[in-house]
Design an enzyme around this catalytic site. Structure first.
Site, short mmCIF file in Angstrom:
data_model
loop_
_atom_site.label_atom_id
_atom_site.label_comp_id
_atom_site.label_asym_id
_atom_site.label_seq_id
_atom_site.Cartn_x
_atom_site.Cartn_y
_atom_site.Cartn_z
N CYS A 52 0.92 -1.16 0.01
CA CYS A 52 -0.22 0.06 0.12
C CYS A 52 0.78 1.30 -0.03
O CYS A 52 1.85 1.52 0.91
CB CYS A 52 -0.89 -0.12 1.19
SG CYS A 52 -1.58 1.54 1.54
N CYS A 55 0.41 3.50 3.67
CA CYS A 55 0.94 2.85 4.88
C CYS A 55 2.19 3.32 5.34
O CYS A 55 3.14 3.92 4.32
CB CYS A 55 1.03 1.23 4.74
SG CYS A 55 -0.62 0.43 5.15
N ASP A 78 0.91 12.56 -5.77
CA ASP A 78 1.79 12.15 -6.83
C ASP A 78 1.06 12.29 -8.19
O ASP A 78 1.92 12.50 -9.01
CB ASP A 78 2.40 10.94 -6.49
CG ASP A 78 3.19 10.76 -5.12
OD1 ASP A 78 3.56 11.65 -4.67
OD2 ASP A 78 2.89 9.76 -4.50
N HIS A 115 -4.12 0.30 8.07
CA HIS A 115 -4.79 0.03 6.74
C HIS A 115 -6.30 -0.58 6.56
O HIS A 115 -6.81 -0.35 5.88
CB HIS A 115 -3.49 -0.96 6.02
CG HIS A 115 -3.94 -1.30 4.73
ND1 HIS A 115 -3.69 -0.46 3.67
CD2 HIS A 115 -4.60 -2.35 4.01
CE1 HIS A 115 -4.27 -0.98 2.48
NE2 HIS A 115 -4.62 -2.11 2.76
N ASN A 155 -13.29 10.02 -0.83
CA ASN A 155 -14.06 8.89 -1.82
C ASN A 155 -13.76 7.47 -0.89
O ASN A 155 -12.66 6.92 -0.87
CB ASN A 155 -13.37 8.40 -3.14
CG ASN A 155 -13.87 9.66 -4.15
OD1 ASN A 155 -15.09 10.11 -4.12
ND2 ASN A 155 -12.92 9.54 -5.28
N SER A 163 -9.35 4.06 -5.17
CA SER A 163 -8.25 3.22 -5.80
C SER A 163 -7.40 2.47 -4.68
O SER A 163 -6.90 1.45 -4.99
CB SER A 163 -7.36 3.86 -6.76
OG SER A 163 -6.72 4.96 -5.92
N HIS A 166 -6.93 2.12 2.08
CA HIS A 166 -6.36 2.60 3.08
C HIS A 166 -7.28 3.76 3.46
O HIS A 166 -7.52 4.86 2.63
CB HIS A 166 -4.95 2.89 2.99
CG HIS A 166 -4.18 3.37 4.06
ND1 HIS A 166 -3.24 2.76 4.68
CD2 HIS A 166 -4.41 4.65 4.72
CE1 HIS A 166 -2.74 3.20 5.91
NE2 HIS A 166 -3.41 4.45 6.09
N HIS A 168 -8.24 7.44 3.85
CA HIS A 168 -7.78 8.44 3.19
C HIS A 168 -8.71 9.43 2.71
O HIS A 168 -9.74 9.05 2.16
CB HIS A 168 -6.39 8.21 2.31
CG HIS A 168 -6.91 7.78 1.06
ND1 HIS A 168 -7.27 6.46 0.54
CD2 HIS A 168 -6.91 8.75 -0.32
CE1 HIS A 168 -7.75 6.50 -0.45
NE2 HIS A 168 -7.18 7.67 -1.03
N GLN A 170 -8.88 13.59 0.04
CA GLN A 170 -8.05 14.25 -0.60
C GLN A 170 -8.56 15.90 -0.40
O GLN A 170 -9.74 16.19 0.08
CB GLN A 170 -8.38 14.10 -2.17
CG GLN A 170 -7.97 12.57 -2.56
CD GLN A 170 -8.13 12.50 -3.99
OE1 GLN A 170 -7.52 13.21 -4.62
NE2 GLN A 170 -8.83 11.36 -4.36
#
Ligand code: ZN
Length: 348
Positions: A52, A55, A78, A115, A155, A163, A166, A168, A170
């Site tokens: 991942c 992680c 990225d 995770h 999301n 995608s 884990h 998270h 944005q």
């Protein structure tokens, strides 16, 4: 003559925040379902996944390594959709071919080093850590001179295009004010100029009196299914005080936001006993240096699931070509969610 009633007859509802309309067809919710109803795949993830890219300690595609972060962690995406270095300019070939350069900064926010967790499985104190990081990022980005709007969002779930499982979210911040907040800005400003109060102050007061779309509340926030909800289990979290942005909340209020974020997402997970997919995000005032007294902090939740862990609603056909439509009324969905246990199904 039969009298019109909201629970029985097809009607269109006005979205007071955006000015859009939605079509509600409650009579169709009574038709039998002959499609498949599949059992949910239980997701079993390890607390740490060496593959991942979110992680702690792992290498990302940029070549950078994540630090061994103990709580939350943020970094510039990225694969950013917007970049700081894009040159100003545009393309303008008459009235019909118009484009503008767009600059921005996109960040990824890891909610936890674990995770295998999601927001409804995290402790309220841990979720408050996420909110504190949102505040810090909002404050830092709002100081960047070309950033005029900051979109914080999450999301969750592969069904919603996420995608990586884990936990998270944005942040995409941009030079222009995006389409949805722009619509809400126009409606909120017009209401404020007419009534001298924010649209959501009055809306929340009336919803609390009616009660039939309320999901839960605490001292500082209310979770409800909006009158104009399009997705079957669409919801909103609205602050009781009219705050222009997340920086208006003190520690106690941030903890209350964490509390209601958890309560709502536990309801969602308990509905079909599955990790409930959704897209969620905060709408708040632009950061272009102007004052927006009409803006009222709120968070939208758009989950795609309809009637089981695998049967989703699609926005297709009539909805793409004409108007979004739903069968089950927002009131029925609210009643269903309110009737669920308040403890997460994996901890029961
Ligand atoms: Zn909004």
């Amino acid at each position: 003559m039969i009298e019109f009633s909201l629970p029985d007859h097809p009607h269109r509802r006005f979205n007071a925040l955006t000015g859009d309309w939605i079509l509600v067809s409650p009579h169709r919710a009574k038709r039998p379902w002959q499609g498949q109803v599949e059992k949910a795949q239980q997701d079993t993830r390890p607390p740490y996944d060496p593959e991942c890219y979110l992680c702690p300690g792992n290498k990302r595609s940029s070549g950078d390594f994540n630090p061994d972060y103990p709580a939350t962690y943020s970094f510039v995406n990225d694969f950013s959709a917007l970049m700081e270095t894009t040159p100003d300019g545009g393309y303008n070939d008459g009235e019909l071919f118009i484009a503008e350069s767009e600059r921005g900064i996109c960040k990824v926010i890891c909610f936890s080093p674990r995770h295998d967790l999601t927001v409804p499985q995290m402790e309220v104190e841990q979720i408050k850590g996420v909110i504190d990081l949102w505040k810090k990022e909002f404050e830092d980005l709002s100081k960047v001179d070309f950033i005029n709007y900051i979109q914080i969002f999450e999301n969750k779930g592969a069904m919603n295009g996420c995608s990586n499982p884990h936990p998270h979210g944005q942040i995409w911040s941009s030079m222009s004010i995006p389409v949805e907040p722009s619509k809400e800005n126009v409606r909120q400003q017009a209401y404020f100029e007419k009534h001298g109060k924010t649209l959501l102050t009055d809306y929340l007061e009336k919803e609390l009196q009616k009660g039939d779309r309320i999901l839960c509340q605490n001292d500082h926030f209310v979770a409800l299914i909006p009158f104009w909800a399009t997705w079957p289990f669409e919801a909103m979290i609205i602050s009781k005080k009219a705050a222009q942005n997340i920086l208006a909340f003190n520690d106690e209020e941030s903890l209350a936001l964490a509390d209601i974020y958890k309560k709502l997402t536990v309801m969602y997970d308990n509905l079909f006993e599955v990790s409930f997919p959704y897209s969620a995000g905060i709408h708040q005032a632009p950061t272009d240096g102007k004052d927006y007294p009409w803006w009222h902090f709120h968070m939208h939740f758009y989950p795609p699931l309809l009637r089981s862990a695998t049967i989703r609603k699609f926005m297709v056909g009539y909805e793409q070509l004409a108007t979004p439509q739903r069968d089950v009324t927002p009131e029925t969905s609210a009643q269903l969610l309110r009737s669920l246990p308040t403890v997460h199904y994996k901890q029961q």
